[in-house]
Design an enzyme around this catalytic site. Structure first.
Site, PDB file in Angstrom:
ATOM      1  N   SER A 167      -9.418   1.628   2.820  1.00  0.00           N
ATOM      2  CA  SER A 167      -8.599   2.523   1.892  1.00  0.00           C
ATOM      3  C   SER A 167      -7.558   1.440   1.166  1.00  0.00           C
ATOM      4  CB  SER A 167      -7.853   3.573   2.768  1.00  0.00           C
ATOM      5  OG  SER A 167      -7.305   2.991   3.774  1.00  0.00           O
TER       6      SER A 167
ATOM      7  N   SER B 132     -10.264  -0.920   6.624  1.00  0.00           N
ATOM      8  CA  SER B 132      -9.129  -0.712   5.181  1.00  0.00           C
ATOM      9  C   SER B 132      -8.608  -1.770   4.849  1.00  0.00           C
ATOM     10  CB  SER B 132      -8.212   0.741   5.396  1.00  0.00           C
ATOM     11  OG  SER B 132      -9.093   1.669   5.683  1.00  0.00           O
TER      12      SER B 132
ATOM     13  N   LYS C  87       0.819  -1.113   0.140  1.00  0.00           N
ATOM     14  CA  LYS C  87      -0.064   0.042   0.057  1.00  0.00           C
ATOM     15  C   LYS C  87       0.735   1.230  -0.187  1.00  0.00           C
ATOM     16  CE  LYS C  87      -4.043   1.912   2.692  1.00  0.00           C
ATOM     17  NZ  LYS C  87      -4.906   1.734   3.677  1.00  0.00           N
TER      18      LYS C  87
END
Length: 477
Positions: A159, A183, A84
Site C-alpha cells: 500500500s 506494503s 506515507k
C-alpha cells in the site's frame, strides 16, 4: 558546485549529505530543485497528496542556517524525505488515502517524524497510499491511483504506493512506508528500489494510523542499500509511547556494509517461495543467487514445512484486526469507501473467533520455524513477488495457481509470512523483465539483524550495478 537538476536529484542520500556537510550544495538549493521536479513530474504519477511548499523552503532555510553555524546534525540534515500519508504530521493533512479523513490534520507528530526532524531531515510532503493501507496494488486511493515511474500504465504495488513511486522517480531521496503483509517490499520491488520491513518493535508505530496492530511495521524506502541503513539508523529505537516497541541497545545498521559475503550462508527454500512464479522472475532471482555464489556465499537448500499454515494464519489475523480498526468507520460512514476496500473489510465477518485465536497461536510456530533455519544460514533468499507489475486496475494474473483468485493473494504470498513472525525482510532490485519492469529479491534475517541483510543486499547491489534512478519518469516519457 555546478550540477544539473537531473544530476542533483538522482544523488544518493550518502552522496548528497557529504556535499551538504562540506557546504558544496545548500539544502535550499536542493529543495528548490526538488519542488520544481515534483511540479513537473508528479502530475504523471500522482505520488503526493499534500505538499506545503512554503514550509519545505522554510525547513531548508533553517537547515542552511544550522549548518552554516556549525550545527551539522548528521547524514539526513537538509535531505528531503517523504512520508506515507497515514503517518501523523502536526499541522499537515494526514488523509490515509481516504474520503473520510480527506481534511484531517493531526495535533501531534508521529514518533518517526520527530526523529526525522531531530536529525535535520526536510519533510517534503505526504505520499499517496492505498485507502487505509488495505491493499497491495496501490491503485485504490480516494486521491486516485499511483502510477509506476517505469511504465505509467502499470501499478506501483502497495500500500506504500506513493512512497515507492516518489523515490523511484527522484521526487524524494527517501521515504517512510508501512508494511502489514507486503506494503513496503512490494512497491519497492515493482518500482525498482530498496525497501526494508524491519524487525517488529524496532521502529515506533506511535502516531501511525493502524491497519493491524500485531502485523504493522514502519520502514524506509530508498534508491540504495546504504541510504536505507542511514534512514533506519534514524527512525529505529525504543519508544515508551508504543506498547509494541522493544527496548534494544542502539546500533549502526550500516556497520557491516562493504565487508563482503564470502563464506556466509544463504538458505533457499525448497517449496512455496519458488512455486508458481513468473518465469522471468525465476530467471532474475536465479541469476542473483549465482551472483551471490560468485561473491563467495555458500548456497544451501532449506525446508519450511509449515509455511502454508503460516501464510493462511496471516490472512486470518489481518482481516480480523483490520475489521476491528474500522468497524465504527463502517457504521458511521457506510458510503465513503472504495468498493474493493470495503468488500475486503467485510470478509472478516465470515471469520469465527476461534479461528483468530488459532491463527495467533501459529505466530510462535512461524517464529520458531524460521529461527530454526536461521541457526544454520545467515539469510534466507526468495523472490519478493511471484509476478511482474500488472496494469493498473488489473485484478487477475495468468499463472495457473492464481487463476480465479484476486490479485492481492499472488502479490502478498511471499512477503506476508515475515509480518506474522516479525523477522526483518529486505527487498533489493535484482534485474528487469523483457519489457523493462523491475524485479526484486527478498532477504530474510534474524530478529534485529538488519545489518546482515544490508551486508548481503549491498554486495548484490554493487555487483549488479543497477541504476535505480535511471528510469525516472521524464526519461521514459
Amino acid at each position: 558546485m555546478k550540477t544539473t537538476q537531473k544530476e542533483l536529484l538522482t544523488f544518493s542520500i550518502a552522496r548528497l549529505s557529504e556535499l551538504i556537510k562540506k557546504k558544496k550544495i545548500s539544502p535550499t538549493e536542493v529543495a528548490i530543485q526538488l519542488l520544481k521536479r515534483i511540479n513537473e513530474i508528479d502530475p504523471k504519477i500522482n505520488s503526493f497528496i499534500t505538499i506545503d511548499k512554503e514550509e519545505v523552503l522554510e525547513q531548508a532555510k533553517r537547515a542552511d542556517q544550522e549548518i552554516e553555524n556549525g550545527n551539522y546534525k548528521g547524514p539526513l540534515h537538509g535531505v528531503p524525505i517523504g512520508l506515507k500519508d497515514l503517518i501523523y504530521t502536526q499541522s499537515l493533512k494526514t488523509t490515509m488515502g481516504s474520503e473520510i479523513y480527506q481534511n484531517y490534520v493531526p495535533d501531534y507528530n508521529a514518533t518517526v517524524v520527530e526523529k526525522l526532524k531531530e536529525a535535520g531531515a526536510i519533510i517534503v510532503g505526504k505520499l499517496n497510499t492505498h485507502q487505509f493501507a488495505y491493499g497491495p496494488t496501490g491503485d485504490r486511493s480516494f486521491f486516485g491511483p499511483v502510477r509506476n515511474p517505469h511504465n505509467t500504465q502499470k501499478m506501483t504495488g502497495g500500500s506504500s504506493s506513493g512512497s515507492a513511486a516518489a523515490v523511484s522517480a527522484c521526487l524524494a531521496y527517501g521515504s517512510l512506508g508501512t508494511d502489514t503483509g507486503a506494503s513496503i517490499r512490494v512497491p519497492a520491488s515493482f518500482c525498482g528500489i530498496v525497501g526494508m520491513k524491519p524487525t517488529y518493535g524496532l521502529v515506533s508505530k506511535h502516531g501511525v494510523f493502524p491497519l493491524s496492530m500485531t502485523l504493522d511495521h514502519v520502514g524506509p524506502l530508498t534508491r540504495t542499500v546504504t541510504d536505507n541503513a542511514i534512514l533506519l539508523n534514524v527512525i529505529a529505537g525504543f519508544d515508551q509511547n508504543d506498547p509494541n516497541s522493544i527496548q534494544k541497545e542502539s546500533q549502526d545498521f550500516s556497520r557491516d556494509i562493504g565487508k563482503g559475503i564470502e563464506g556466509m550462508k544463504i538458505g533457499i527454500p525448497t517449496s512455496f517461495y519458488f512455486d508458481d512464479i513468473d518465469e522471468e522472475v525465476r530467471h532474475a532471482v536465479e541469476k542473483a543467487i549465482e551472483v551471490m555464489r560468485e561473491l563467495g556465499a555458500v548456497i544451501q537448500s532449506i525446508n519450511l514445512p509449515n509455511i502454508e499454515k503460516i501464510s493462511e494464519s496471516h490472512k486470518v489475523i489481518l482481516k480480523s484486526e483490520a475489521y476491528a480498526v474500522h468497524e465504527q468507520h463502517l457504521k458511521d460512514y457506510p458510503d465513503n469507501w472504495d468498493d474493493e476496500v470495503k468488500e475486503r473489510l467485510l470478509t472478516a465477518l465470515d471469520t469465527k473467533g476461534y479461528e483468530y485465536v488459532q491463527a495467533l497461536q501459529i505466530r510462535k510456530l512461524a517464529k520458531n520455524e524460521f529461527n530454526h533455519v536461521l541457526e544454520d544460514v545467515d539469510v534466507i533468499l526468495t523472490p519478493t513477488l511471484p509476478i511482474l507489475p500488472p496494469k493498473i486496475n488489473e485484478r487477475h494474473v495468468n499463472i495457473e495457481k492464481y487463476i480465479g483468485q484476486h490479485i492481492r493473494w499472488s502479490i502478498t504470498k511471499l512477503t506476508a509470512p515475515t509480518n506474522l513472525n516479525g523477522l526483518p525482510s529486505l527487498s533489493v532490485p535484482c534485474g528487469f523483465s523483457a519489457d523493462d519492469m523491475p524485479i526484486g529479491i527478498q532477504l530474510i534475517g534474524r530478529e534485529f539483524d538488519e545489518a546482515t541483510l544490508y551486508r548481503f543486499g549491498y554486495a548484490l547491489e554493487q555487483k549488479l550495478a543497477i541504476n535505480t534512478a535511471k528510469y525516472a519518469i521524464n526519461e521514459r516519457s
